[in-house]
Structure formats: C-alpha cells, structure tokens
Design a protein around this motif. Structure first.
Motif, short mmCIF file in Angstrom:
data_model
loop_
_atom_site.label_atom_id
_atom_site.label_comp_id
_atom_site.label_asym_id
_atom_site.label_seq_id
_atom_site.Cartn_x
_atom_site.Cartn_y
_atom_site.Cartn_z
N PHE A 6 -22.94 -3.58 3.52
CA PHE A 6 -22.83 -4.34 4.92
C PHE A 6 -23.77 -3.45 6.19
O PHE A 6 -23.33 -3.79 7.09
N SER A 7 -24.55 -2.96 5.66
CA SER A 7 -25.51 -2.00 6.58
C SER A 7 -26.03 -3.03 7.40
O SER A 7 -26.52 -4.15 6.96
N ALA A 8 -26.35 -2.62 8.57
CA ALA A 8 -27.01 -3.49 10.01
C ALA A 8 -28.52 -3.62 9.47
O ALA A 8 -29.03 -4.43 10.06
N GLY A 9 -28.92 -2.80 8.74
CA GLY A 9 -30.79 -2.83 8.66
C GLY A 9 -31.36 -1.48 8.56
O GLY A 9 -31.26 -0.64 9.60
N PRO A 10 -32.17 -1.12 7.36
CA PRO A 10 -32.32 -1.97 6.22
C PRO A 10 -31.12 -2.65 5.64
O PRO A 10 -30.22 -1.75 5.61
N ALA A 11 -31.17 -4.04 5.33
CA ALA A 11 -29.76 -4.43 5.03
C ALA A 11 -29.85 -4.85 3.33
O ALA A 11 -30.89 -4.85 2.79
N THR A 12 -28.93 -5.53 2.77
CA THR A 12 -28.68 -6.22 1.64
C THR A 12 -29.96 -7.13 1.38
O THR A 12 -30.12 -8.12 2.56
N MET A 13 -30.41 -7.22 0.29
CA MET A 13 -31.61 -8.31 -0.09
C MET A 13 -30.80 -9.04 -1.29
O MET A 13 -29.93 -8.70 -2.08
N PRO A 14 -31.29 -10.27 -1.59
CA PRO A 14 -30.87 -11.17 -2.75
C PRO A 14 -31.28 -10.66 -3.94
O PRO A 14 -32.31 -10.03 -4.00
N MET A 295 -23.41 -12.51 12.57
CA MET A 295 -24.24 -11.77 11.65
C MET A 295 -23.52 -10.23 11.69
O MET A 295 -23.63 -9.44 10.65
N ASN A 296 -22.97 -9.74 12.69
CA ASN A 296 -22.81 -8.41 12.96
C ASN A 296 -21.33 -8.58 13.45
O ASN A 296 -21.17 -8.62 14.49
N VAL A 297 -20.30 -7.98 12.81
CA VAL A 297 -19.07 -7.96 13.15
C VAL A 297 -18.28 -6.59 13.27
O VAL A 297 -18.04 -6.04 12.33
N PRO A 298 -18.23 -6.13 14.46
CA PRO A 298 -17.61 -4.75 14.77
C PRO A 298 -15.99 -4.93 14.95
O PRO A 298 -15.71 -6.15 15.21
N PHE A 299 -15.30 -4.00 14.41
CA PHE A 299 -14.00 -4.02 14.45
C PHE A 299 -13.41 -2.73 14.51
O PHE A 299 -13.80 -1.69 14.28
N LEU A 300 -12.14 -2.52 15.27
CA LEU A 300 -11.54 -1.31 15.65
C LEU A 300 -10.26 -1.39 14.98
O LEU A 300 -9.42 -2.32 14.50
N GLY A 324 -19.55 2.09 12.20
CA GLY A 324 -20.08 1.46 13.37
C GLY A 324 -21.08 2.45 13.66
O GLY A 324 -21.58 3.53 13.30
N HIS A 325 -22.15 1.83 14.52
CA HIS A 325 -23.21 2.44 15.10
C HIS A 325 -22.64 3.64 16.02
O HIS A 325 -21.78 3.71 16.57
N ARG A 326 -23.66 4.57 15.82
CA ARG A 326 -23.11 6.18 16.49
C ARG A 326 -22.85 5.80 17.71
O ARG A 326 -22.14 6.84 18.40
N SER A 327 -23.48 4.97 18.67
CA SER A 327 -23.16 5.04 20.05
C SER A 327 -21.89 4.24 20.46
O SER A 327 -21.48 4.32 21.64
N VAL A 328 -21.25 3.82 19.54
CA VAL A 328 -19.89 2.84 19.78
C VAL A 328 -18.63 3.03 19.05
O VAL A 328 -17.64 3.03 19.50
N GLY A 329 -19.12 3.70 17.78
CA GLY A 329 -17.86 3.96 16.96
C GLY A 329 -17.25 2.95 16.13
O GLY A 329 -18.02 1.72 16.17
N GLY A 330 -16.17 2.97 15.70
CA GLY A 330 -15.56 1.81 14.94
C GLY A 330 -16.03 1.51 13.78
O GLY A 330 -16.71 2.43 13.06
N MET A 331 -15.85 0.22 13.32
CA MET A 331 -16.63 -0.18 12.00
C MET A 331 -17.42 -1.48 12.27
O MET A 331 -17.18 -2.10 13.43
N ARG A 332 -18.37 -1.77 11.43
CA ARG A 332 -19.28 -2.87 11.72
C ARG A 332 -19.56 -3.43 10.27
O ARG A 332 -20.09 -2.57 9.25
N ALA A 333 -19.26 -4.88 10.25
CA ALA A 333 -19.65 -5.56 8.82
C ALA A 333 -20.82 -6.10 8.92
O ALA A 333 -20.73 -7.44 10.01
N SER A 334 -22.06 -6.06 8.72
CA SER A 334 -23.17 -6.84 8.86
C SER A 334 -23.19 -7.86 7.55
O SER A 334 -23.52 -7.35 6.68
N ILE A 335 -22.96 -9.20 7.91
CA ILE A 335 -22.71 -10.06 6.78
C ILE A 335 -24.00 -11.15 6.96
O ILE A 335 -24.07 -12.55 7.11
N TYR A 336 -25.24 -10.54 6.46
CA TYR A 336 -26.42 -11.36 6.52
C TYR A 336 -26.55 -12.55 5.33
O TYR A 336 -25.68 -12.46 4.60
#
Length: 359
Positions: A6-14, A295-300, A324-336
């Motif tokens: 679920f990384s924001a980039g570099p991200a999963t590839m097919p 594409m990018n779903v943050p959640f707390l 989540g990104h170090r600047s905002v914390g939390g969690m983030r799922a990138s679903i490209y």
C-alpha cells in the motif's frame, strides 16, 4: 511471498508486468541483451519508446496537437520546468494550494515568477479543495496550476477548474490512468511514474504544442520541453529501463479494459475502504467526503499510540506500506491501479480485527 503493498510510491506494480519483465530481463525480443544494455538510439529501443507513446495516447485519447514527453527529474523537476517553459522572468502565475505537493510546486515557482495563490485550503487543514467557482483566475497569468491529487493528504479534485483562456497545468502523478482524463482541457499534464505508470525514475509530460517555444533562453536543456520534443525525449540518455516498464504497464492497462475499466475497479476499492472507515467508531478519515481521493486513503485511530502497533501488525499480516507520511502521521493506504480488490478486502478484514482487539 508477495505482500499487498500500500506504499504511496514507489508503489505496487502489476504482477503480470513484473513477470513479463523478468522473462525478458536477459534477452528482450531476441536481441540477445537486456533493455538495460540497449543503446537508446538502437532500432530496438526506439520501437519500445514509440510503442509506449502510442499506448499512452490511446489510453488517454491524447489529441494529436499534444507532445508526449518521457523525461527525468520526477514531478518535482517539473515544478521548475513549468514556469521556465511557460513564462518570462517575473511574470504572474496562478496556483491553488491544497496541500504538501501544491506547496512544493508554489515554492519552486516563486524562484522564477510572481506567484498568486488564488485559493489556500489552510483553514480546512488541507482536508478539502476550493469550491468550484470560488476563485477568479487573472487572465494575464501565464498559467493556472493545481495538484489534481494530494498524495500525502488524500485530497482529490472532483472537478476540473475553469481557467478561461489561461493555460491549465496539473500535476496528475497519483491519478493518471486511474480514470478517464480529458487531456484537451489542459495546457500541460505531468505525472511521476512511480504510482500508476511504472517504476520511479521517469516522468510523463503532455504539453499542447502551441505552448512549446515559450521557454526562457536560459532554461537548462534537460528541462526545455521544446528541445526534448524535437529530440523525441532523447536529448540525453533517457531512463531506458523505466521507459520500457511504463510501456508494459500501459499494455497491461489496455488488456484490463482501459481507463474506463480501471475507474470501475478503483471506485469499487475506494467504496469498500471508505465504507469500512465510515461504518466504524474507531477509524476516521480526515478529508471532506466530496474531496476524498480514490488513490490515497489516510485514516486515524483514537489513540496515536496505536499507530505503530497497527502498522507493525499489518506488516506481519502481509499488508505493507501503511504508515502515514511522516509530516502528518496516522495511516495511509494507497490503492493504485495495480492493487487488487482482494488486497483492499484483506486490509478491511485486518482493520476490523484490530478494532475488535483495541477498541
């Protein structure tokens, strides 16, 4: 064992793309060599490059009067390239500020132009986008720039801003190929590849040809769109392996049914994940619903002390890249595009169990 990434980039590839690249790693197309070893001037690689451009034009219905460039420097390089190619020194430019990447683009542009920020979502804590029609674009501006999707904040524009006769420029890094995009409404679309297009190391730029030739005399040649267009993006040695992989991803998207099919899949994934968050008293998404990113779903979670255990336990369950990104914390799922629905379902199941244990 492959994980759901679920990384924001570099991200999963097919997986199909990775397996195809693996099978061709030592001998691409009977050439007796890897793409990594090919001269970018060779007929073999020129054909690879042309095929990638053709597929991108087909998928996005790119009009003939647009140049398609495959460049280096990422989207960040284009933060400087945009003003250097479209304006004279000191000219006025217009920007919309909806979060971290908008801020970076604005900061870079201020080195070269008189930036006017027409709308700033600071009061919403960058959890929304400006209301449609709430800002007026100066018609003497060199262009209007906005970030279509803020990868860090999970904010996405649900509409295309009206800039009048002013060229509209967008950073589409996190959304390109995720749904149809009317390229003809833009002067410039640029996108870093490492989310929906392929691996890191290459950026795609779509620029209307009537905007070429405006570059400042002192613009570095590797940032000069006109020079790059005239050289078929090969003014210098391009990132050949990344370009080849972008071509394979584009072929995969076509095989899946194109951007319309991607949009249906992505809508289903987003609905599943946001639905689970909204139905819970434990998780919370901070973004205004109308501006939520596909594409990018943050959640707390209720207690920030639970964030590290969540990420660690998720990783143990085969769900990677959820911090989540170090600047905002939390969690983030990138679903490209390359994230299957099964991956999102696995995440939702894990979230349900984590809430049961910690709620």
């Amino acid at each position: 064992m492959r994980v759901f990434n679920f990384s924001a980039g570099p991200a999963t590839m097919p997986l199909e793309v990775l397996e195809r690249a693996q099978s061709e790693l030592l001998d691409r197309g009977g050439s007796g060599m890897s793409v990594m070893e090919m001269s970018h001037r060779s007929p073999e690689f020129v054909a690879i490059a042309a095929d990638a451009e053709r597929r991108l034009r087909e998928l996005l219905s790119v009009p003939d009067d647009y140049a398609v460039l495959f460049l280096q420097g990422g989207a960040t390089g284009q933060f400087a390239a945009v003003p250097l190619n479209l304006t004279a020194p000191g000219a006025r430019t217009a920007y919309l500020n909806t979060g971290s990447w908008s801020k970076k683009a604005i900061g870079e542009a201020r080195r070269f132009t008189d930036v006017q920020v027409l709308a700033d979502e600071k009061d919403s804590n960058y959890a929304s986008v400006p209301a449609q029609g709430s800002f007026e674009v100066p018609q003497d501006a060199g262009y209007l720039h906005y970030t279509l999707n803020e990868t860090i904040g999970g904010v996405e524009f649900p509409y295309v801003p009206d800039a009048g006769e002013v060229p509209l420029v967008t950073d589409a890094s996190s959304t390109i190929l995720s749904r149809p995009l009317d390229v003809g409404r833009f002067g410039v679309v640029y996108a870093g590849a490492q989310k929906n297009l392929g691996p890191s190391g290459i950026v795609v730029v779509l620029v209307r040809r009537d905007l070429l030739g405006r570059a400042r005399p002192d613009v570095p040649s590797v940032l000069d769109w006109t020079a790059m267009a005239e050289a078929d993006s090969m003014l210098n040695t391009p990132p050949t392996l990344a370009w080849y992989l972008v071509g394979l991803v584009l072929e995969w998207v076509q095989e899946q049914g194109g951007v319309e099919a991607m949009a249906r899949r992505n809508q289903a994934k987003a609905d599943l994940l946001y639905g689970a968050i909204d139905a819970s008293d434990f998780y919370r998404n901070p973004v205004e619903p109308a501006a939520r990113s596909w594409m990018n779903v943050p959640f707390l979670v209720p207690d920030p002390a639970l964030e590290k255990p969540f990420v660690a336990q998720a990783a143990e369950a085969g769900l990677s890249g959820l911090a989540g990104h170090r600047s905002v914390g939390g969690m983030r799922a990138s679903i490209y595009n390359a994230m299957p629905l099964e991956g999102v379902q696995a995440l939702v199941d894990f979230m349900t169990e984590f809430e049961r244990k910690n709620g």
